[in-house]
Design a protein around this motif. Structure first.
Motif: not given
Lengths: 397, 108
Positions: A14-18, A37, A107, A111, A114, A145, A324, A350, A354, A356-357
């Motif tokens: 769920x990270x970096x979802x947006x 999750x 949030x 959120x 951005x 946030x 970012x 991270x 993240x 970058x990947x």
């Protein structure tokens, strides 16, 4: 674009979802995210703010579609064209899209702002969105946030470096709000009018020294509580910062007259922004009172000042909070190599690795990294080649 | 002498560039290596914890879930910060402000 059914790019977690949804929309590549999750016993699947962000994406694009699995742990997303607010298609009244955020979103509004601001330069029409509802929290939040003031003072000016004039970006806060608790949560009103659509954002070269901090600004805000909290926070923050800079201007945003009637969330917080002598180098810090209260405004003021010092100490041309945004715009912009000087404390997180990947997965070129020569090795020069995503000639979703 | 003896210097940009797109390493592993967490030590730990393998993997999972998501404001322990930013530290940071004495900077 040429292939009607391109393969899904697959992600897990769920990270970096947006961020992944934004990259998908910008590059036009459909994505499949699984394992959202899935190991959480209490709240598996997509969170309310993520659903709300999907609704927002649907409103500002044409032809997007997404399928969410029954448990909400898997989603496939087909991006559409970024249309912005076109009267009659999404924009309900006049030229503005109304986005209502329900009360279970905890949030902050940044959120949503951005990622939306990252899409806006590539939109066909102006990106005008009004956020309202009990989930709109203009202050910073404890979930990390930034406040809307930091967004306005520390993120939006950076768009100017990409040839996207900030003068045509208008962010108005009609009603401030804090997280609050119980029935009185959020209920802020925010309008973003992003009128500077560009053919292709140019890249930037910030490979020189990050300069010295010239002035410190910021906003102390409170809603539903006494305005004296603002003065107390400012006094405490100045107690730390006065020794370092003579140019400190912290504005006060007093509580609204109708806060009680409008049911806005109670609370107070502070945003501090330090500007360097080099244009575009901005550090920011944010604190907010926890919704259960019990924190002295003096403590918050000093915390915010310390957090700002920490960001200044990290150095680099772009702070962690803005990295970012800047790196994404560089990677999506014109097909030039841009250089950015980042602190090792910023790139060694991270989120940045993240990103970058993720960018690589979406087909952007790899970053080049090397040491910045001229100082004692605290910074890294990142070279990012743009992928030439423009907003013209994109006819097919 | 210990520092000279074969220990790699941490935080080298070239190291990060080498690991950045290596998908075999998770992001946290990349960062740990870059920050110079001793690899030998790590391996030893894993050997020690062989029996607790199940426990180990669980705690790792918990740690991953723990991490707050998509923050834009870093999470600090403010007591640590207050201790760190004593008067001396603030004086040391003065070089990053325009109020600093420029002659000093020219001297070196």
């Amino acid at each position: 674009m040429s292939n009607p059914n391109p393969a899904f790019l697959r992600f897990t977690g769920h990270k970096a979802f947006a961020q992944r949804l934004v990259l998908s929309t910008l590059t036009g590549r459909p994505i499949h995210i699984s394992g959202i999750r899935s190991s959480s016993p209490t709240a598996p699947g997509l969170a309310p703010h993520e659903i709300s962000f999907l609704r927002l994406l649907e409103a500002v694009t044409n032809g997007s579609s997404f399928q969410i699995s029954y448990t909400g742990t898997t989603i496939t997303y087909h991006p559409g064209l970024i249309t912005g607010a076109i009267a009659g298609a999404g924009a309900v009244e006049g030229d503005i899209i109304e986005h209502n955020i329900p009360s279970n979103c905890t949030r902050g509004i940044s959120y949503f702002l951005i990622p939306l601001a990252l899409l806006a330069p590539f939109s066909k029409a102006h990106m005008n969105v009004r956020f309202s509802g009990p989930g709109v929290i203009t202050s910073a939040t404890e979930s990390g946030d930034m406040s809307i003031d930091s967004f306005r003072l520390a993120i939006l000016p950076l768009y100017g470096l990409f040839g996207i004039p900030p003068a045509r970006i208008d962010l108005s806060i009609k009603q401030r709000s804090c997280p609050g608790r119980g029935d009185r949560k959020g209920n802020g009103i925010v309008e973003l009018r992003f009128a500077s659509q560009v053919r292709l954002p140019k890249t930037l070269h910030m490979n020189r020294s990050s300069g010295r901090v010239k002035k410190i600004g910021g906003v102390a805000y409170c809603s539903g509580v006494s305005a004296s909290n603002n003065k107390r926070m400012i006094h405490a923050a100045r107690g730390v910062l006065n020794a370092l800079s003579s140019d400190i201007k912290i504005a006060e945003a007093p509580p609204g007259r109708d806060d009680a009637r409008n049911n806005v969330g109670i609370g107070f917080g502070m945003s501090l922004v330090a500007e360097s002598s080099v244009p575009g180098v901005i550090y920011s810090a944010d604190v907010v009172a926890p919704s259960e209260g019990g924190v002295l405004p003096e403590d918050l003021g000093t915390r915010c000042a310390y957090q700002l010092l920490e960001a200044i100490d990290q150095g680099g041309c772009v702070s962690w909070a803005a990295a970012k945004t800047v790196l994404t715009l560089m990677a999506m912009g014109s097909e030039d190599v841009g250089r950015l000087r980042l602190s090792k404390a910023v790139i060694g997180t991270e989120e940045v690795v993240g990103l970058a990947r993720d960018l690589k997965t979406f087909g952007a070129s790899s970053w080049g990294l090397r040491e910045a020569e001229d100082d004692e090795g605290a910074d890294v020069l990142v070279s990012v080649k743009g992928s030439g995503v423009g907003n013209v000639g994109r006819k097919v979703a | 002498a210990k520092s000279l003896h074969g220990k790699k210097r941490p935080y080298q940009a070239a190291d990060l560039a080498r690991m950045l797109y290596n998908d075999k390493l998770s992001i946290s592993e990349v960062l740990q290596r870059w920050k110079g967490a001793d690899e030998d030590e790590e391996e030893e730990n894993i050997e020690d914890d062989d029996e607790d393998d199940d426990f180990f993997s669980k705690s790792k999972q918990a740690r991953e879930d723990d991490g707050a998501e998509d923050r834009t404001v870093p999470d600090y322990d403010y007591q640590d910060l207050a201790a760190r930013w004593s008067d001396d530290a603030i004086e040391a940071l003065r070089a990053k402000f325009t109020s600093a004495d420029l002659l000093d900077e020219d001297g070196d």
